[in-house]
Write an enzyme that holds these catalytic residues in place. Structure first.
Site, PDB file in Angstrom:
ATOM      1  N   SER A 130       0.362  -9.018   1.249  1.00 54.29           N
ATOM      2  CA  SER A 130      -1.098  -8.985   1.258  1.00 54.29           C
ATOM      3  C   SER A 130      -1.569  -8.918   2.700  1.00 54.29           C
ATOM      4  O   SER A 130      -0.969  -9.553   3.575  1.00 54.29           O
ATOM      5  CB  SER A 130      -1.657 -10.251   0.589  1.00 54.29           C
ATOM      6  N   GLN A 178      -8.618  -6.761 -11.053  1.00 53.42           N
ATOM      7  CA  GLN A 178      -9.276  -5.585 -10.484  1.00 53.42           C
ATOM      8  C   GLN A 178      -8.893  -4.319 -11.258  1.00 53.42           C
ATOM      9  O   GLN A 178      -9.741  -3.476 -11.578  1.00 53.42           O
ATOM     10  CB  GLN A 178      -8.874  -5.450  -9.019  1.00 53.42           C
ATOM     11  N   HIS A 190       0.838  -1.208   0.000  1.00 59.52           N
ATOM     12  CA  HIS A 190       0.000   0.000   0.000  1.00 59.52           C
ATOM     13  C   HIS A 190       0.876   1.264   0.000  1.00 59.52           C
ATOM     14  O   HIS A 190       0.590   2.238  -0.698  1.00 59.52           O
ATOM     15  CB  HIS A 190      -0.883   0.040   1.246  1.00 59.52           C
TER      16      HIS A 190
HETATM   17  P1  AMP Z   1      -6.480  -3.793  -0.502  1.00 58.89           P
HETATM   18  O1  AMP Z   1      -6.345  -3.017   0.766  1.00 58.89           O
HETATM   19  O2  AMP Z   1      -6.043  -5.208  -0.392  1.00 58.89           O
HETATM   20  O3  AMP Z   1      -7.817  -3.609  -1.154  1.00 58.89           O
HETATM   21  O4  AMP Z   1      -5.436  -3.153  -1.504  1.00 58.89           O
HETATM   22  C1  AMP Z   1      -5.445  -1.774  -1.770  1.00 58.89           C
HETATM   23  C2  AMP Z   1      -4.552  -1.503  -2.956  1.00 58.89           C
HETATM   24  O5  AMP Z   1      -3.221  -1.930  -2.657  1.00 58.89           O
HETATM   25  C3  AMP Z   1      -4.997  -2.269  -4.213  1.00 58.89           C
HETATM   26  O6  AMP Z   1      -4.846  -1.411  -5.341  1.00 58.89           O
HETATM   27  C4  AMP Z   1      -4.022  -3.410  -4.258  1.00 58.89           C
HETATM   28  O7  AMP Z   1      -3.808  -3.899  -5.556  1.00 58.89           O
HETATM   29  C5  AMP Z   1      -2.770  -2.759  -3.698  1.00 58.89           C
HETATM   30  N1  AMP Z   1      -1.841  -3.771  -3.197  1.00 58.89           N
HETATM   31  C6  AMP Z   1      -2.115  -4.788  -2.339  1.00 58.89           C
HETATM   32  N2  AMP Z   1      -1.026  -5.549  -2.137  1.00 58.89           N
HETATM   33  C7  AMP Z   1      -0.039  -5.015  -2.899  1.00 58.89           C
HETATM   34  C8  AMP Z   1       1.337  -5.356  -3.136  1.00 58.89           C
HETATM   35  N3  AMP Z   1       1.910  -6.411  -2.556  1.00 58.89           N
HETATM   36  N4  AMP Z   1       2.046  -4.577  -3.979  1.00 58.89           N
HETATM   37  C9  AMP Z   1       1.472  -3.497  -4.579  1.00 58.89           C
HETATM   38  N5  AMP Z   1       0.191  -3.133  -4.393  1.00 58.89           N
HETATM   39  C10 AMP Z   1      -0.559  -3.868  -3.570  1.00 58.89           C
END
Ligand code: AMP
Length: 282
Positions: free
Chosen positions: A188, A152, A36
């Site tokens: 993640s 997504q 993030h």
């Molecule tokens: P989330 O909180 O899981 O919905 O993720 C929020 C944003 O962070 C989304 O655009 C995800 O694709 C991005 N994101 C999550 N994990 C990663 C990662 N390991 N590297 C880059 N972006 C990420």
């Protein structure tokens, strides 16, 4: 950093920030990690101000998914964003997002179907709906999303194009490369669910993916290579493979061989109750 939970002050604040230049939005569900934060850092290179939203969107969770146990840590997240120089945190309550009588759904066909769309029915409707609402609420000039969630990203770009979203329009949606642990596992929020043993096994996911991508790039047959990668995931400790597929990187149409267009290998697999997804270019 200003934290906002109501729409009118949010809009007044964004309008005031925009006097300095473009405002970027990074939508998240919180439980923030370096992935993030890399979106926030990328946003700063494109915009005068960065706004981050934290909203755990119930509409993108299926009935038997992890909505109740999804990590919630607003105070810690807020401190991380403050340290990154974020100007605005938008943290609406579910009742603001979906008031009594809420009845509207954004469904993007094509790119939403197949892959995670098959494994998680309704998931991308929930994502498209909330992101459309976040864009209308914050009205950023651009928005950043992780390539980790490749499908997504494709859904959101398609939505922005199809609905003539001007703020941000499709070209103002920026994909950011996946941030990984030293052993290759993509960061993640759901990695927190893994036991130490499951966490060690999870490294097989990027390993198998890289192995398959290299073999396919060198001319090996797509189907047998994907089946072999699937077997190595199962042997390595994964319990179920939702999919492992070679797809056109833009349309996400399944490919049985490499062609002229960019291709992407996408995987979703489960260890116990935890579902992990990842993807790389081929
Ligand atoms: P989330 O909180 O899981 O919905 O993720 C929020 C944003 O962070 C989304 O655009 C995800 O694709 C991005 N994101 C999550 N994990 C990663 C990662 N390991 N590297 C880059 N972006 C990420």
């Amino acid at each position: 950093m200003q934290t906002m939970t109501q729409l009118d002050p949010l809009r007044r604040t964004v309008d005031a920030l925009r006097v300095d230049g473009p405002v970027a939005l990074v939508p998240t569900m919180g439980a923030l990690h370096e992935g993030h934060l890399s979106l926030v850092r990328a946003a700063k290179t494109h915009a005068a101000h960065v706004a981050v939203s934290i909203f755990i969107n119930p509409r993108q969770f299926g009935a038997n998914e992890d909505l109740d146990k999804y990590p919630r840590q607003l105070a810690a997240d807020s401190a991380l964003l403050e340290a990154e120089g974020v100007s605005l945190l938008w943290a609406p309550e579910p009742t603001l997002m979906y008031p009594q009588g809420y009845a509207t759904n954004v469904a993007v066909s094509g790119v939403s179907e197949g892959l995670c769309g098959t494994a998680r029915p309704g998931h991308f409707d929930g994502v498209a709906t909330v992101v459309c609402k976040l864009f209308n609420q914050v009205r950023p000039d651009l928005a950043l999303f992780g390539e980790k969630d490749w499908q997504q990203l494709a859904v959101i770009r398609r939505m922005a194009r199809d609905l003539d979203l001007t703020l941000p329009h499709a070209e103002a949606i920026i994909g950011v490369p996946t941030v990984r642990e030293a052993d290759g596992l993509a960061l993640s929020s759901r990695n927190a669910y893994l036991s130490a043993e499951q966490r060690a096994a999870a490294a097989e996911l990027p390993r198998a993916m890289r192995w398959a991508a290299e073999r396919i790039a060198r001319g090996a047959g797509v189907e047998p290579t994907l089946r072999e990668a699937e077997q190595s995931l199962l042997a390595g400790g994964f319990d179920r493979i939702d999919y492992i597929a070679l797809c056109d990187a833009q349309s996400l149409a399944p490919l049985t061989a490499l062609g002229g267009n960019a291709a992407r290998l996408l995987v979703a697999a489960r260890i116990g109750a935890t579902r992990l997804i990842d993807n790389i270019p081929v």
